[in-house]
Design a protein around this motif. Sequence first.
Motif, mmCIF file in Angstrom:
data_model
loop_
_atom_site.group_PDB
_atom_site.id
_atom_site.type_symbol
_atom_site.label_atom_id
_atom_site.label_comp_id
_atom_site.label_asym_id
_atom_site.label_seq_id
_atom_site.Cartn_x
_atom_site.Cartn_y
_atom_site.Cartn_z
ATOM 1 N N ALA A 114 2.374 -23.055 18.337
ATOM 2 C CA ALA A 114 1.416 -22.227 17.609
ATOM 3 C C ALA A 114 2.004 -22.001 16.223
ATOM 4 N N SER A 115 1.181 -22.132 15.225
ATOM 5 C CA SER A 115 1.646 -22.026 13.848
ATOM 6 C C SER A 115 1.474 -20.597 13.334
ATOM 7 N N HIS A 116 2.438 -20.151 12.553
ATOM 8 C CA HIS A 116 2.374 -18.817 11.956
ATOM 9 C C HIS A 116 2.725 -18.908 10.473
ATOM 10 N N ALA A 117 2.140 -18.033 9.668
ATOM 11 C CA ALA A 117 2.568 -17.909 8.282
ATOM 12 C C ALA A 117 4.058 -17.562 8.305
ATOM 13 N N THR A 118 4.847 -18.272 7.516
ATOM 14 C CA THR A 118 6.299 -18.227 7.637
ATOM 15 C C THR A 118 6.970 -17.748 6.359
ATOM 16 N N THR A 119 7.915 -16.819 6.506
ATOM 17 C CA THR A 119 8.735 -16.382 5.376
ATOM 18 C C THR A 119 9.826 -17.403 5.101
ATOM 19 N N ASP A 120 10.640 -17.688 6.129
ATOM 20 C CA ASP A 120 11.724 -18.654 5.960
ATOM 21 C C ASP A 120 12.332 -19.038 7.301
ATOM 22 N N LEU A 147 22.410 -22.117 5.808
ATOM 23 C CA LEU A 147 21.223 -22.801 5.295
ATOM 24 C C LEU A 147 20.043 -21.847 5.390
ATOM 25 N N THR A 148 19.318 -21.698 4.282
ATOM 26 C CA THR A 148 18.080 -20.915 4.248
ATOM 27 C C THR A 148 17.000 -21.797 3.645
ATOM 28 N N VAL A 149 15.869 -21.899 4.326
ATOM 29 C CA VAL A 149 14.751 -22.712 3.854
ATOM 30 C C VAL A 149 13.547 -21.790 3.651
ATOM 31 N N PRO A 150 13.251 -21.397 2.390
ATOM 32 C CA PRO A 150 12.072 -20.562 2.133
ATOM 33 C C PRO A 150 10.796 -21.335 2.492
ATOM 34 N N TYR A 151 9.774 -20.608 2.980
ATOM 35 C CA TYR A 151 8.539 -21.300 3.349
ATOM 36 C C TYR A 151 7.297 -20.643 2.735
ATOM 37 N N HIS A 152 7.474 -19.585 1.980
ATOM 38 C CA HIS A 152 6.449 -19.019 1.102
ATOM 39 C C HIS A 152 5.106 -18.725 1.779
ATOM 40 N N GLY A 153 5.133 -18.261 3.025
ATOM 41 C CA GLY A 153 3.901 -17.892 3.710
ATOM 42 C C GLY A 153 3.096 -19.050 4.271
ATOM 43 N N GLN A 154 3.590 -20.277 4.102
ATOM 44 C CA GLN A 154 2.875 -21.437 4.639
ATOM 45 C C GLN A 154 2.980 -21.477 6.174
ATOM 46 N N ARG A 155 2.119 -22.263 6.778
ATOM 47 C CA ARG A 155 2.158 -22.492 8.229
ATOM 48 C C ARG A 155 2.752 -23.874 8.477
ATOM 49 N N PRO A 156 3.775 -23.958 9.323
ATOM 50 C CA PRO A 156 4.381 -25.269 9.573
ATOM 51 C C PRO A 156 3.495 -26.157 10.438
ATOM 52 N N PRO A 157 3.679 -27.487 10.330
ATOM 53 C CA PRO A 157 2.975 -28.408 11.226
ATOM 54 C C PRO A 157 3.594 -28.342 12.625
ATOM 55 N N SER A 158 3.187 -29.208 13.535
ATOM 56 C CA SER A 158 3.680 -29.153 14.913
ATOM 57 C C SER A 158 5.160 -29.507 15.032
ATOM 58 N N SER A 159 5.696 -30.205 14.049
ATOM 59 C CA SER A 159 7.119 -30.529 14.009
ATOM 60 C C SER A 159 7.577 -30.432 12.563
ATOM 61 N N LEU A 160 8.755 -29.855 12.358
ATOM 62 C CA LEU A 160 9.256 -29.659 11.002
ATOM 63 C C LEU A 160 10.761 -29.860 10.978
ATOM 64 N N VAL A 179 16.841 -18.885 13.032
ATOM 65 C CA VAL A 179 15.879 -17.773 13.015
ATOM 66 C C VAL A 179 14.680 -18.184 12.168
ATOM 67 N N TRP A 180 13.511 -18.194 12.797
ATOM 68 C CA TRP A 180 12.243 -18.502 12.122
ATOM 69 C C TRP A 180 11.532 -17.167 11.903
ATOM 70 N N THR A 181 11.465 -16.716 10.649
ATOM 71 C CA THR A 181 10.888 -15.411 10.329
ATOM 72 C C THR A 181 9.411 -15.549 9.991
ATOM 73 N N ILE A 182 8.593 -14.783 10.698
ATOM 74 C CA ILE A 182 7.139 -14.822 10.519
ATOM 75 C C ILE A 182 6.742 -13.866 9.391
ATOM 76 N N ALA A 183 5.825 -14.315 8.539
ATOM 77 C CA ALA A 183 5.451 -13.530 7.355
ATOM 78 C C ALA A 183 4.492 -12.386 7.667
ATOM 79 N N ASP A 184 3.574 -12.593 8.612
ATOM 80 C CA ASP A 184 2.489 -11.622 8.789
ATOM 81 C C ASP A 184 2.552 -10.826 10.091
ATOM 82 N N THR A 185 3.727 -10.821 10.754
ATOM 83 C CA THR A 185 3.944 -9.928 11.903
ATOM 84 C C THR A 185 5.331 -9.321 11.753
#
Length: 197
Positions: A114-120, A147-160, A179-185
């Motif tokens: 399931a995809s979520h808007a992502t912080t990083d 390693l920190t990978v910013p994701y700017h609120g985007q939703r990842p595809p099924s594999s990243l 740690v996959w941080t969700i932007a909107d929860t």
Amino acid sequence: MRNKIRAAVIGIGLTAVSVLATGGSASSHGYTDSPISRQKLCANGTVTGCGAIQYEPQSVEGPKGFPAGGPADGLICAGGNSQFAELDDPRGGNWPATKVNAGQSYTFNWRFTASHATTDFRYYITRNGWNPGQKLTRASLEPQPFLTVPYHGQRPPSSLSHAGTLPSGKSGKHLILAVWTIADTGNAFYACSDVSF
């Protein structure tokens, strides 16, 4: 009888809306498979005696804000979820480990259901001298992610995948916490991967 059925259907619907509105875990979400995480080792049957996590490796969701917030020490690998406590069990330091080299380039991979808007995405590693026979604590980890990978609120595809470099100066058995941080929860997803340098 009809009123009872109607009331039950309305109750189920309100519960589902409540779970979704509060950011609760109504469905499953994601895990790492490179390096292979403890939850994936349980799901694919490499490790047995895993309990519920073997059926839902993507569900290790807990409070975000790590390391200042998030799951309590000793409960980090399970995201603070008691139903996945097997992930926090060090098993005497005998979790299967992915072989890696200090300072090498490495591709980290996530699988999502399931995809979520992502912080990083952040990757932490244990300190030199860490005891793999003990539960993971914040004091066990280097204070900053390597390693920190910013994701700017985007939703990842099924594999990243993320390309990064493993820390130098490491040898023996270590643990990588992703740690996959969700932007909107208020939540994040946690995955512990045992590695051997």
